[in-house]
Design a protein around this motif. Structure first.
Motif, PDB file in Angstrom:
ATOM      1  N   VAL A   1       2.686   2.459   8.981  1.00 44.91           N
ATOM      2  CA  VAL A   1       1.592   3.347   8.268  1.00 44.91           C
ATOM      3  C   VAL A   1       1.850   4.359   9.272  1.00 44.91           C
ATOM      4  O   VAL A   1       1.662   5.961   8.572  1.00 44.91           O
ATOM      5  CB  VAL A   1       0.236   3.022   8.590  1.00 44.91           C
ATOM      6  N   ILE A   2       2.522   4.621  10.725  1.00 42.51           N
ATOM      7  CA  ILE A   2       2.397   5.853  11.192  1.00 42.51           C
ATOM      8  C   ILE A   2       3.683   6.698  10.221  1.00 42.51           C
ATOM      9  O   ILE A   2       3.912   8.177  10.097  1.00 42.51           O
ATOM     10  CB  ILE A   2       2.652   6.186  12.392  1.00 42.51           C
TER      11      ILE A   2
ATOM     12  N   CYS B   1      -0.426  -1.361   3.969  1.00 40.44           N
ATOM     13  CA  CYS B   1      -0.748  -1.855   5.067  1.00 40.44           C
ATOM     14  C   CYS B   1      -2.435  -1.565   5.979  1.00 40.44           C
ATOM     15  O   CYS B   1      -2.493  -1.942   7.078  1.00 40.44           O
ATOM     16  CB  CYS B   1      -0.018  -1.180   5.941  1.00 40.44           C
ATOM     17  N   TYR B   2      -2.693  -0.463   5.488  1.00 34.58           N
ATOM     18  CA  TYR B   2      -4.134  -0.324   6.204  1.00 34.58           C
ATOM     19  C   TYR B   2      -5.042  -1.419   5.744  1.00 34.58           C
ATOM     20  O   TYR B   2      -5.692  -1.469   6.656  1.00 34.58           O
ATOM     21  CB  TYR B   2      -4.633   1.043   6.042  1.00 34.58           C
ATOM     22  N   SER B   3      -4.748  -1.819   4.947  1.00 36.17           N
ATOM     23  CA  SER B   3      -5.764  -2.739   4.051  1.00 36.17           C
ATOM     24  C   SER B   3      -5.323  -4.370   5.096  1.00 36.17           C
ATOM     25  O   SER B   3      -6.631  -4.980   5.526  1.00 36.17           O
ATOM     26  CB  SER B   3      -5.052  -3.301   2.380  1.00 36.17           C
ATOM     27  N   ASP B   4      -4.272  -4.006   5.324  1.00 30.69           N
ATOM     28  CA  ASP B   4      -3.929  -5.282   6.236  1.00 30.69           C
ATOM     29  C   ASP B   4      -4.106  -5.601   7.625  1.00 30.69           C
ATOM     30  O   ASP B   4      -4.299  -6.412   8.465  1.00 30.69           O
ATOM     31  CB  ASP B   4      -2.167  -5.896   5.979  1.00 30.69           C
ATOM     32  N   LEU B   5      -4.361  -4.123   8.212  1.00 28.28           N
ATOM     33  CA  LEU B   5      -4.928  -4.686   9.185  1.00 28.28           C
ATOM     34  C   LEU B   5      -6.094  -4.010   9.786  1.00 28.28           C
ATOM     35  O   LEU B   5      -6.467  -4.272  10.286  1.00 28.28           O
ATOM     36  CB  LEU B   5      -4.366  -2.806   9.765  1.00 28.28           C
ATOM     37  N   GLY B   6      -6.688  -4.289   8.469  1.00 28.75           N
ATOM     38  CA  GLY B   6      -8.291  -4.420   8.112  1.00 28.75           C
ATOM     39  C   GLY B   6      -9.238  -3.556   8.455  1.00 28.75           C
ATOM     40  O   GLY B   6      -9.983  -2.717   8.539  1.00 28.75           O
ATOM     41  N   GLN B   7      -7.801  -1.838   8.112  1.00 27.15           N
ATOM     42  CA  GLN B   7      -8.628  -0.811   8.030  1.00 27.15           C
ATOM     43  C   GLN B   7      -9.020   0.157   6.843  1.00 27.15           C
ATOM     44  O   GLN B   7      -8.516   0.647   5.701  1.00 27.15           O
ATOM     45  CB  GLN B   7      -7.581   0.902   8.862  1.00 27.15           C
ATOM     46  N   SER B   8     -10.129  -0.259   5.828  1.00 27.73           N
ATOM     47  CA  SER B   8      -9.962   0.041   4.379  1.00 27.73           C
ATOM     48  C   SER B   8     -10.776   0.929   4.730  1.00 27.73           C
ATOM     49  O   SER B   8     -10.184   1.395   3.563  1.00 27.73           O
ATOM     50  CB  SER B   8     -11.773  -0.898   4.420  1.00 27.73           C
ATOM     51  N   GLY B   9     -11.025   1.968   5.265  1.00 29.67           N
ATOM     52  CA  GLY B   9     -11.586   3.302   5.249  1.00 29.67           C
ATOM     53  C   GLY B   9     -10.354   3.974   4.807  1.00 29.67           C
ATOM     54  O   GLY B   9     -10.397   4.916   4.204  1.00 29.67           O
ATOM     55  N   ALA B  10      -9.353   3.711   5.889  1.00 30.24           N
ATOM     56  CA  ALA B  10      -7.829   4.163   5.609  1.00 30.24           C
ATOM     57  C   ALA B  10      -7.138   3.797   4.338  1.00 30.24           C
ATOM     58  O   ALA B  10      -6.405   5.329   3.634  1.00 30.24           O
ATOM     59  CB  ALA B  10      -7.169   4.676   6.903  1.00 30.24           C
ATOM     60  N   ALA B  11      -7.175   2.419   4.033  1.00 27.48           N
ATOM     61  CA  ALA B  11      -6.620   2.642   2.812  1.00 27.48           C
ATOM     62  C   ALA B  11      -7.305   3.295   1.850  1.00 27.48           C
ATOM     63  O   ALA B  11      -6.320   2.926   0.491  1.00 27.48           O
ATOM     64  CB  ALA B  11      -6.693   0.884   3.062  1.00 27.48           C
ATOM     65  N   ALA B  12      -8.297   2.722   1.547  1.00 24.62           N
ATOM     66  CA  ALA B  12      -9.205   3.372   0.341  1.00 24.62           C
ATOM     67  C   ALA B  12      -9.276   5.269   0.385  1.00 24.62           C
ATOM     68  O   ALA B  12      -8.987   5.621  -0.405  1.00 24.62           O
ATOM     69  CB  ALA B  12     -10.596   3.186   0.526  1.00 24.62           C
ATOM     70  N   GLN B  13      -8.603   5.819   1.537  1.00 25.19           N
ATOM     71  CA  GLN B  13      -8.504   7.263   1.786  1.00 25.19           C
ATOM     72  C   GLN B  13      -6.938   7.547   0.497  1.00 25.19           C
ATOM     73  O   GLN B  13      -6.631   8.622   0.334  1.00 25.19           O
ATOM     74  CB  GLN B  13      -8.283   7.477   3.130  1.00 25.19           C
TER      75      GLN B  13
ATOM     76  N   LEU C   1       1.925   3.893  -1.274  1.00 27.41           N
ATOM     77  CA  LEU C   1       1.350   2.484  -1.267  1.00 27.41           C
ATOM     78  C   LEU C   1       1.477   1.477  -0.198  1.00 27.41           C
ATOM     79  O   LEU C   1       1.101   1.087  -0.687  1.00 27.41           O
ATOM     80  CB  LEU C   1       2.204   1.908  -2.788  1.00 27.41           C
ATOM     81  N   VAL C   2       2.864   1.695   0.453  1.00 24.84           N
ATOM     82  CA  VAL C   2       3.401   1.442   2.049  1.00 24.84           C
ATOM     83  C   VAL C   2       1.671   1.246   2.352  1.00 24.84           C
ATOM     84  O   VAL C   2       1.441   0.237   3.172  1.00 24.84           O
ATOM     85  CB  VAL C   2       4.306   1.857   2.245  1.00 24.84           C
ATOM     86  N   ALA C   3       1.250   2.813   2.600  1.00 23.02           N
ATOM     87  CA  ALA C   3       0.098   2.853   4.134  1.00 23.02           C
ATOM     88  C   ALA C   3      -1.064   1.598   3.855  1.00 23.02           C
ATOM     89  O   ALA C   3      -1.814   1.634   3.862  1.00 23.02           O
ATOM     90  CB  ALA C   3       0.369   4.308   3.565  1.00 23.02           C
ATOM     91  N   TYR C   4      -1.050   1.896   1.974  1.00 20.41           N
ATOM     92  CA  TYR C   4      -2.850   1.254   1.283  1.00 20.41           C
ATOM     93  C   TYR C   4      -2.306   0.317   1.918  1.00 20.41           C
ATOM     94  O   TYR C   4      -3.372  -0.766   1.777  1.00 20.41           O
ATOM     95  CB  TYR C   4      -2.384   1.378   0.312  1.00 20.41           C
TER      96      TYR C   4
END
Length: 435
Positions: free
Chosen positions: A82-83, A105-117, A100-103
């Motif tokens: 994600v970085i 991975c953020y989703s897999d990390l449980g960071q739903s807010g970052a994935a949605a952003q 799409l990579v960031a979305y």
């Protein structure tokens, strides 16, 4: 044969061979070659190509960061992925794959807010069409994890011809002579207001699919005819993977439409979308909506509707995207004379300038076929229309998390039916997510 002639031929052959080798090398250093190396998980080759692409562009290690983000994501190292993906996004906001990579991975990390952003930002840079529909559904799925999510929109569009009626005041009646077109049947100046809201709840989720329930209200009001037209929709979108990278949405729905507080329209059907990344530069997407339509106030217009579109998107330059879309809409009514088929082709170029200005230029050509002749004509009616649109916004001009976007649109329609011959100048203001 003299020595000088032999030497000359050898030199020419050497130059030709060098040209062939250098040309082949130049051809291999491309985003397509980078995609091929990434697909084969040949990471040393991918890093080599990415480094050469970055050296050619002179913009920093953008492709190297992107290639490394994919490698880390595929190896399950999402914290590192994600970085690097975010670094590529910041450097080239119109480059779609890192989003799409960031979305993911953020989703897999449980960071739903970052994935949605990341999805909200991607949605903001995509024009309306099949690809954006898929991203909008993924965004809604991510936002509704574990809780209901509410959404809304509002637009106001002043127009010189808000009701899209003729600009003429007389009609050629043939042997009966000219006739007067009443004022209420002509184009009217006014404002078209559109607003709506929705609530979505996730019902189930797995690694491959997600199921949601959505309730939506849409309201249309025109100052020209004082028409107030609310509609209410319930749908059950199912989002799932197709292969490694493609995403699809299938959503059964029911819509009720009112006119002057009376039930005017009932639609029962299914809509579907499919997004297929071809490589880092090119993407395909498809939409299809099929519905049975009941028109309670005008039963002759009851029947079924088929609406399908295909779009192709590609990057023309570092921050220049081209999107082309072909669409066909067939309206099959009980009364054969009311049936229509509309076909359109559209091209749009979006450019992000270094100073932060975002400019979109769009053109549409279309034709509508009717199953009836125009008044005082023998052949079936055919309408043709063209639309040009310019849209502008600026990354530094925001209202909270939103970026206002203003547009101007010109439409010209010509037909063998005077009632379908008109032009219109429209301006409007919309809000998109800032990025």
């Amino acid at each position: 044969m003299g020595f000088s002639r032999i030497l000359g031929r050898l030199l020419l052959a050497g130059v030709a061979a060098l040209g062939t080798v250098s040309g082949a090398a130049a051809q291999t250093i491309s985003l397509a070659a980078l995609d091929e190396a990434i697909g084969a998980r040949n990471w040393s080759r991918a890093d080599q190509i990415a480094g050469q692409l970055d050296a050619q562009a002179g913009q920093g290690d953008i492709m190297a960061a992107y290639a490394a983000s994919v490698r880390h994501a595929q190896n399950g190292q999402c914290s590192d992925a994600v970085i690097l993906a975010d670094l590529a996004i910041q450097a080239v906001p119109f480059f779609v794959p890192p989003y799409l990579v960031a979305y993911r991975c953020y989703s897999d990390l449980g960071q739903s807010g970052a994935a949605a952003q990341r999805l909200a930002t991607l949605q903001a840079i995509l024009p309306e069409g099949p690809e954006r529909d898929v991203i909008a559904q993924l965004l809604q799925n991510e936002q509704s994890r574990g809780k209901p999510v509410f959404g809304g929109y509002f637009t106001a569009a002043p127009s010189t011809n808000v009701n899209r009626q003729t600009g003429e005041d007389t009609i050629d009646g043939g042997i009966w002579g000219p006739g007067q077109i009443p004022e209420e049947a002509r184009g009217q100046r006014g404002v078209l207001f559109s607003l709506g809201g929705s609530v979505a709840v996730e019902l189930a989720r797995s690694e491959m699919a997600s199921v949601s329930s959505v309730l939506r209200t849409d309201i249309r009001y025109s100052t020209a005819d004082k028409s107030f037209e609310p509609s209410f929709t319930a749908e059950l979108p199912v989002t799932f993977k197709v292969g490694e990278t493609a995403r699809a949405v299938v959503a059964p729905f029911v819509t009720l439409g009112l006119d002057d507080n009376r039930l005017d329209r009932t639609e029962i059907g299914v809509r579907s979308s499919l997004s297929i990344p071809l490589d880092s530069q090119q993407r395909l997407a498809f939409d299809l909506r099929l519905a049975a339509v009941e028109r309670h106030l005008d039963p002759n217009r009851s029947g079924f509707l088929a609406d399908g579109a295909a779009s192709y998107s590609t990057s023309l330059a570092r921050n220049v995207n081209l999107t082309t879309t072909a669409r066909a809409v067939y309206n099959h009514t009980e009364d054969e004379t009311l049936r229509t088929l509309v076909g359109t082709v559209q091209a749009r170029v979006d450019t992000l300038f270094d100073n932060g200005l975002l400019l979109g230029v769009e053109g549409t050509l279309g034709q509508r076929w009717h199953w009836r002749p125009a008044p005082f004509q023998l052949n079936d009616q055919v309408d043709r229309f063209a639309t040009g649109r310019v849209e502008a916004s600026h990354r530094d001009f925001t209202i909270g998390p939103l970026m206002p976007s203003i547009y101007y649109e010109y439409t010209n329609s010509w037909s063998d039916n005077v009632f379908y011959t008109y032009d219109s100048h429209d301006i409007g203001l919309t809000l998109r997510a800032s990025f």
